[in-house]
Design a protein around this motif. Structure first.
Motif, PDB file in Angstrom:
ATOM      1  N   ILE A   3       2.199  10.036   2.505  1.00  0.00           N
ATOM      2  CA  ILE A   3       0.842   9.521   2.387  1.00  0.00           C
ATOM      3  C   ILE A   3       0.825   8.141   3.038  1.00  0.00           C
ATOM      4  CG2 ILE A   3      -0.984   8.774   0.812  1.00  0.00           C
ATOM      5  CD1 ILE A   3       0.134  10.781  -1.243  1.00  0.00           C
ATOM      6  N   TYR A   4      -0.063   7.955   4.010  1.00  0.00           N
ATOM      7  CA  TYR A   4      -0.230   6.662   4.670  1.00  0.00           C
ATOM      8  C   TYR A   4      -1.492   5.996   4.136  1.00  0.00           C
ATOM      9  CZ  TYR A   4       3.296   8.188   8.016  1.00  0.00           C
ATOM     10  OH  TYR A   4       4.461   8.619   8.597  1.00  0.00           O
ATOM     11  N   ALA A   5      -1.329   4.846   3.493  1.00  0.00           N
ATOM     12  CA  ALA A   5      -2.448   4.061   2.972  1.00  0.00           C
ATOM     13  C   ALA A   5      -2.771   2.983   4.007  1.00  0.00           C
ATOM     14  CB  ALA A   5      -2.081   3.443   1.633  1.00  0.00           C
ATOM     15  N   MET A   6      -3.881   3.161   4.719  1.00  0.00           N
ATOM     16  CA  MET A   6      -4.179   2.296   5.865  1.00  0.00           C
ATOM     17  C   MET A   6      -5.124   1.146   5.504  1.00  0.00           C
ATOM     18  SD  MET A   6      -4.214   4.916   9.058  1.00  0.00           S
ATOM     19  CE  MET A   6      -5.393   6.080   8.432  1.00  0.00           C
ATOM     20  N   VAL A   7      -4.834   0.008   6.119  1.00  0.00           N
ATOM     21  CA  VAL A   7      -5.584  -1.227   5.916  1.00  0.00           C
ATOM     22  C   VAL A   7      -5.974  -1.751   7.291  1.00  0.00           C
ATOM     23  CG1 VAL A   7      -5.423  -3.589   5.038  1.00  0.00           C
ATOM     24  CG2 VAL A   7      -4.140  -1.762   3.916  1.00  0.00           C
ATOM     25  N   GLY A   8      -7.138  -2.358   7.383  1.00  0.00           N
ATOM     26  CA  GLY A   8      -7.561  -2.977   8.633  1.00  0.00           C
ATOM     27  C   GLY A   8      -9.056  -3.190   8.643  1.00  0.00           C
TER      28      GLY A   8
END
Length: 174
Positions: A3-8
Motif C-alpha cells: 500500500i502506497y500512501a501518497m503525499v503532495g
C-alpha cells in the motif's frame, strides 16, 4: 502486496502516478481515497442542496460545492477513514498494489503507517501547495520524520518510470 500512501500538493501528479501504474498492470493495482468516500457519502446531500453531483468534473460546479465537501470531510472524515483502510486491506489481500493518492494530514498518515503502508512524497517542479492549509497539512506529515520515498513527476516519462519502479518494488512486473 503493498500500500502506497501518497503525499503532495494538488497537481503534483499523485493521481497520474496511479493512472500510469494502472496502464502498466491493470489487474494488479487499486486506488482508495478518503476523498472518494466523502464524495460517495455526501452525494445525496450535494444533489439535494446544490443540484450538483459530488463527482462533477465541471470546474465551476466543483468550486460551488467545495466548501460543503470540505466541511463534510472535517465532520465525518475521521469516521469514514476506517472504511477506506478496510477497503485497502481487502484489495491488498487480493494481491493488488494499492495507491492512496491523497493522505490529508499526519493523523491520517499515522493510521496508514499502522497497517504498514509505505509513504511516498510526490513533487512536481513548479507546483506548490494551493492553500496555507494544504501546506500545513503536508508539513505535518513531513514533521513526522518517517522514512519516505520521494518521487519527482516533472513529465509523463518520469511519471511512467516512477510507476514502473513502484510496481517493481511491490514485486509486480508490468
Amino acid at each position: 502486496m503493498t500500500i502506497y500512501a501518497m503525499v503532495g500538493a494538488a497537481g503534483a501528479g499523485k493521481d497520474e502516478l496511479f493512472r500510469q501504474a494502472e496502464l502498466l498492470a491493470p489487474d494488479r493495482v487499486a486506488r482508495v481515497a478518503l476523498g472518494d468516500e466523502i464524495k460517495y457519502q455526501s452525494n445525496g446531500a450535494c444533489l439535494s442542496r446544490y443540484q450538483i453531483s459530488a463527482w462533477t468534473e465541471d470546474p465551476d460546479a466543483k468550486a460551488r460545492i467545495r466548501p460543503f465537501l470540505e466541511e463534510f470531510g472535517r465532520n465525518h472524515g475521521p469516521q469514514l477513514l476506517p472504511m477506506v483502510i478496510a477497503r485497502a486491506l481487502r484489495y491488498e489481500s487480493e494481491g493488488k498494489v494499492v495507491f492512496v493518492p491523497r493522505v490529508q494530514n499526519a493523523r491520517e498518515m499515522r493510521d496508514w503507517l499502522i497497517i504498514g503502508a509505505l509513504p511516498v512524497m510526490v513533487i512536481r517542479p513548479g507546483v506548490a501547495p494551493a492553500t496555507t492549509q494544504e501546506a500545513l497539512d503536508i508539513d505535518s506529515i513531513v514533521r513526522m520524520q518517517v522514512p519516505m520515498c520521494t518521487l519527482v513527476a516533472a513529465d509523463l516519462d518520469q511519471v511512467q518510470r516512477n510507476a514502473r519502479a513502484l510496481l517493481g518494488l511491490a514485486g509486480v512486473q508490468p
